[in-house]
Design a protein around this motif. Structure first.
Motif, short mmCIF file in Angstrom:
data_model
loop_
_atom_site.label_atom_id
_atom_site.label_comp_id
_atom_site.label_asym_id
_atom_site.label_seq_id
_atom_site.Cartn_x
_atom_site.Cartn_y
_atom_site.Cartn_z
N LEU A 153 0.84 -1.20 0.00
CA LEU A 153 0.00 0.00 0.00
C LEU A 153 0.87 1.25 0.00
O LEU A 153 0.58 2.21 -0.73
N MET A 156 2.44 1.82 -3.52
CA MET A 156 1.57 2.26 -4.61
C MET A 156 1.05 3.68 -4.42
O MET A 156 0.21 4.14 -5.18
N GLU A 160 -2.52 4.73 -7.18
CA GLU A 160 -3.66 3.93 -6.74
C GLU A 160 -4.60 3.57 -7.89
O GLU A 160 -5.14 2.46 -7.93
N THR A 161 -4.79 4.49 -8.83
CA THR A 161 -5.70 4.22 -9.94
C THR A 161 -5.21 3.05 -10.78
O THR A 161 -6.00 2.18 -11.18
N ALA A 164 -5.63 -0.13 -8.72
CA ALA A 164 -7.05 -0.45 -8.55
C ALA A 164 -7.54 -1.26 -9.74
O ALA A 164 -8.25 -2.26 -9.59
N TRP A 192 -4.72 -0.97 7.15
CA TRP A 192 -4.31 0.41 6.92
C TRP A 192 -4.16 1.16 8.25
O TRP A 192 -4.81 0.84 9.24
N THR A 196 -1.36 5.64 6.01
CA THR A 196 -1.71 5.07 4.70
C THR A 196 -3.20 5.18 4.41
O THR A 196 -3.66 4.70 3.37
N SER A 199 -4.16 6.97 1.00
CA SER A 199 -3.85 6.14 -0.16
C SER A 199 -4.87 5.01 -0.29
O SER A 199 -5.36 4.72 -1.40
N TYR A 200 -5.20 4.37 0.81
CA TYR A 200 -6.17 3.27 0.78
C TYR A 200 -7.56 3.79 0.40
O TYR A 200 -8.29 3.12 -0.34
N ARG A 202 -8.19 6.31 -1.58
CA ARG A 202 -8.19 6.53 -3.04
C ARG A 202 -8.32 5.21 -3.78
O ARG A 202 -9.04 5.12 -4.80
N LEU A 203 -7.63 4.18 -3.30
CA LEU A 203 -7.72 2.86 -3.92
C LEU A 203 -9.15 2.33 -3.87
O LEU A 203 -9.70 1.86 -4.87
#
Length: 362
Positions: A153, A156, A160-161, A164, A192, A196, A199-200, A202-203
């Motif tokens: 995590l 990336m 994230e896109t 994903a 998470w 993080t 970022s998570y 957004r994922l």
């Protein structure tokens, strides 16, 4: 090894032989979903290939709205399958039928980091892909799950896109190839943290947005320490009521489940997303040497001697019932149903049918 880099050119989904780490979807075929670099392909062709791929994966799905289907929630008994081989035998099939278990959360693969010795960089790759050796019974609904390590995590971040898309398409491709039936939900499992969380989020948002047009929901796992935080965007969650203690601490009584570890986190709240609850039905041994953690061992594979100590852990039915009562008193009943962790005949035989039914009951 092909690598995914920002600005690398067109990312084209194809079915072909490849060495890309996200290409291998298991043991049942060589022509698999992959990503390749293509700087020369006409953009129109790119979109035609993408459209054809989506149609292939989604073929046969009903064109019902996720929102509409969520209005009338169907209650189900469920169980996790957390092995690298899917091979349900007659005993486990009988167990599922006896306890009216209709849904299985199947861990498909983990997402982890791996050192690339050719480039010196760190790659994000799928590992421990589940092999399907037996057919999925028609009576069961499969929810494909992937576990994302915290290192993956972090790695990336900002991409994230891209990941994903990779994660989602690999889960759907594995489900399709292994004939898992109509997929109505996929689940992400990640521990998470505050650093993080963005970022998570957004994922999860990207995956959720991509799934809804396919009439698929996204669920996430929720750990006790995450319960007081605002969760990432998802249609629902599963509160993990196992692995609640400090595994590597020699003074821990039971790292799988201890009411003393659970109680501080449980308060009367209305969680922002609907929750189901997963309870442990397993045991293991935790090996220490000179009071230092060594490894997890089979519950019957070793004995303590000298400086070596094995701490055997298995939640008792009364401990599980106690935690269930505490959860329902503060968080209410599960949204869809309770979940057992996990499908393993050797583990489940340590509990009676009445005890299992009592945990599954609403």
């Amino acid at each position: 090894m092909n690598k995914i880099k920002k600005g690398m050119g067109s990312l084209v989904l194809l079915f072909s032989n490849t060495t890309h780490p996200f290409a291998d979807i298991g043991n049942r075929g060589k022509h698999v979903l992959t990503l390749i670099k293509n700087n020369d392909m006409n953009p129109l062709k790119v979109w035609l290939i993408l459209a054809a791929t989506v149609i292939f994966i989604c073929c046969g799905r009903k064109n019902n709205s996720v929102t509409e289907e969520s209005v009338n929630v169907t209650k189900h008994n469920s169980i996790y399958h957390w092995k690298t081989v899917f091979d349900i035998d007659s005993i486990e099939t009988s167990f599922l039928r006896k306890h009216n278990i209709k849904r299985i959360y199947v861990r498909m693969f983990d997402v982890a980091t791996e050192q690339n010795y050719q480039t010196g960089s760190v790659d994000i790759v799928p590992i421990a892909t589940t092999k399907f050796l037996s057919a999925v019974p028609d009576s069961l609904e499969i929810i494909p799950v992937t576990y994302i390590t915290i290192d993956a995590l972090r790695a990336m971040g900002g991409r994230e896109t891209e990941f994903a898309s990779l994660i989602t398409e690999r889960l759907l491709a594995m489900s399709s190839y292994n004939e898992c039936g109509e997929i109505r939900e996929i689940q992400l499992d990640c521990d998470w943290t505050e650093s993080t969380k963005d970022s998570y989020s957004r994922l999860c948002q990207t995956i959720k947005d991509s799934l809804h047009p396919k009439n698929i929901e996204l669920s996430i796992t929720v750990r006790l320490h995450q319960l007081q935080e605002m969760p990432p965007t998802a249609d629902g969650g599963v509160l993990m009521l196992y692995n609640t203690g400090a595994l590597q601490n020699p003074n821990t009584k039971n790292s799988i489940l201890d009411i003393a570890d659970v109680r501080p986190y449980i308060k009367p709240i209305k969680y922002p997303i609907p929750l189901d609850f997963a309870y442990p039905f397993f045991g293991w041994g935790v090996k220490f040497e000179n009071n230092k953690f060594v490894s997890i061992v089979s519950a019957d594979s070793a004995t303590s001697s000298g400086d070596r100590h094995i701490r055997y852990e298995r939640p008792t039915p009364s401990e599980i019932f106690h935690v269930k009562g505490l959860i329902e008193q503060n968080l209410g009943k599960p949204h869809r149903g309770n979940i057992l962790y996990h499908l393993d005949e050797k583990q489940l035989k340590n509990y009676t049918d009445d005890e299992i039914d009592r945990i599954l009951s609403l």
